[in-house]
Design a protein around this motif. Structure first.
Motif, PDB file in Angstrom:
ATOM      1  N   VAL A   7      56.610  55.443 -57.858  1.00  0.00           N
ATOM      2  CA  VAL A   7      56.607  56.766 -58.503  1.00  0.00           C
ATOM      3  C   VAL A   7      57.090  56.646 -59.944  1.00  0.00           C
ATOM      4  N   TRP A   8      58.178  55.899 -60.147  1.00  0.00           N
ATOM      5  CA  TRP A   8      58.685  55.725 -61.512  1.00  0.00           C
ATOM      6  C   TRP A   8      57.688  54.993 -62.399  1.00  0.00           C
ATOM      7  N   ALA A   9      56.985  54.008 -61.865  1.00  0.00           N
ATOM      8  CA  ALA A   9      56.009  53.266 -62.671  1.00  0.00           C
ATOM      9  C   ALA A   9      54.913  54.197 -63.167  1.00  0.00           C
ATOM     10  N   VAL A  10      54.393  55.032 -62.265  1.00  0.00           N
ATOM     11  CA  VAL A  10      53.356  55.998 -62.658  1.00  0.00           C
ATOM     12  C   VAL A  10      53.915  56.974 -63.694  1.00  0.00           C
ATOM     13  N   TRP A  17      52.757  57.130 -72.475  1.00  0.00           N
ATOM     14  CA  TRP A  17      51.399  56.937 -73.011  1.00  0.00           C
ATOM     15  C   TRP A  17      51.273  57.445 -74.440  1.00  0.00           C
ATOM     16  N   ALA A  18      51.673  58.654 -74.672  1.00  0.00           N
ATOM     17  CA  ALA A  18      51.625  59.231 -76.023  1.00  0.00           C
ATOM     18  C   ALA A  18      52.776  60.228 -76.171  1.00  0.00           C
ATOM     19  N   TRP A  25      61.606  58.618 -76.827  1.00  0.00           N
ATOM     20  CA  TRP A  25      61.174  58.269 -75.476  1.00  0.00           C
ATOM     21  C   TRP A  25      61.998  57.099 -74.946  1.00  0.00           C
ATOM     22  N   TRP A  26      62.132  56.054 -75.748  1.00  0.00           N
ATOM     23  CA  TRP A  26      62.903  54.887 -75.313  1.00  0.00           C
ATOM     24  C   TRP A  26      64.352  55.258 -75.004  1.00  0.00           C
ATOM     25  N   MET A  27      64.949  56.072 -75.861  1.00  0.00           N
ATOM     26  CA  MET A  27      66.349  56.454 -75.635  1.00  0.00           C
ATOM     27  C   MET A  27      66.503  57.316 -74.380  1.00  0.00           C
ATOM     28  N   GLU A  28      65.520  58.173 -74.123  1.00  0.00           N
ATOM     29  CA  GLU A  28      65.622  59.076 -72.965  1.00  0.00           C
ATOM     30  C   GLU A  28      65.374  58.370 -71.641  1.00  0.00           C
ATOM     31  N   VAL A  29      64.444  57.410 -71.608  1.00  0.00           N
ATOM     32  CA  VAL A  29      64.122  56.752 -70.338  1.00  0.00           C
ATOM     33  C   VAL A  29      64.973  55.507 -70.093  1.00  0.00           C
ATOM     34  N   GLY A  66      61.501  64.597 -69.986  1.00  0.00           N
ATOM     35  CA  GLY A  66      62.181  64.892 -71.245  1.00  0.00           C
ATOM     36  C   GLY A  66      61.813  63.900 -72.330  1.00  0.00           C
ATOM     37  N   GLY A  67      61.626  62.646 -71.956  1.00  0.00           N
ATOM     38  CA  GLY A  67      61.234  61.630 -72.931  1.00  0.00           C
ATOM     39  C   GLY A  67      59.828  61.835 -73.462  1.00  0.00           C
ATOM     40  N   ALA A  68      58.930  62.303 -72.611  1.00  0.00           N
ATOM     41  CA  ALA A  68      57.536  62.503 -73.031  1.00  0.00           C
ATOM     42  C   ALA A  68      57.407  63.565 -74.115  1.00  0.00           C
TER      43      ALA A  68
END
Length: 196
Positions: A7-10, A17-18, A25-29, A66-68
């Protein structure tokens, strides 16, 4: 663990993706990217309850969403903002509520399984204190990002012009932790009993 990983990979592929802002994004995930290898490394000698793993999985999805978009731009947050007539997108508040809700069960499990501490007031106080410490630590990370990046950290901070954002974030964390302890301690105890 396999389901959580899949699930996390998807979700990571979708959210990365964008994303609205790649650095944000990097900081949030990052917490999910750090947690997953730790969960895999400890799964045999220290398996967590299904409740704890499920909550960790949900929290990871909150981080990835949130990262997206960045927390201030999550579409579901705008819908809630309109529905309740709020001045700001509340997804950041929800994220900080989860920042207490999920770790409360994880800390509770660690304290009950790894220490001589039993159920009771001291356990509750320590779990709340640990959750607040995590929240304060995260706010210090945000402070460091703001100092290092200046205006470029605005997407990561997600304050939306609120001068009390840090205090609200920590309050939401403690509220989330207290809610988890109030509503999930009994089912958590049942799962802990099955583990031992």
């Amino acid at each position: 663990m396999w389901l959580l990983t899949a699930v996390w990979a998807v979700a990571l592929i979708w959210s990365g993706w964008a994303p609205y802002d790649q650095a944000t994004w990097w900081m949030e995930v990052a917490p999910a990217l750090i947690a997953l290898p730790i969960l895999w490394a400890t799964r045999r000698r220290f398996p967590l309850t299904t409740l704890a793993l499920t909550l960790i999985g949900l929290h990871g999805l909150v981080l990835m969403l949130g990262g997206a978009y960045t927390y201030a731009r999550v579409p579901a947050g705008f819908a809630v903002q309109d529905w309740l007539g709020l001045a700001r997108n509340p997804y950041d508040r929800f994220g900080h509520l989860m920042q207490g809700f999920v770790p409360a069960i994880v800390f509770r499990e660690l304290l009950l399984r790894l220490s001589p501490l039993g159920r009771g007031t001291l356990l509750t106080v320590l779990v709340l204190a640990c959750c607040l410490a995590v929240s304060a630590g995260y706010e210090l990370v945000e402070f460091g990002a703001a100092m290092a990046l200046g205006q470029d950290a605005d997407e990561f901070l997600g304050t939306q012009g609120d001068p009390w954002d840090t205090q609200w974030d920590m309050l939401m964390c403690v509220v989330g932790a207290a809610a988890a302890l109030l509503f999930l301690s009994r089912p958590h105890d049942r799962q802990l009993a099955r583990l031992s």
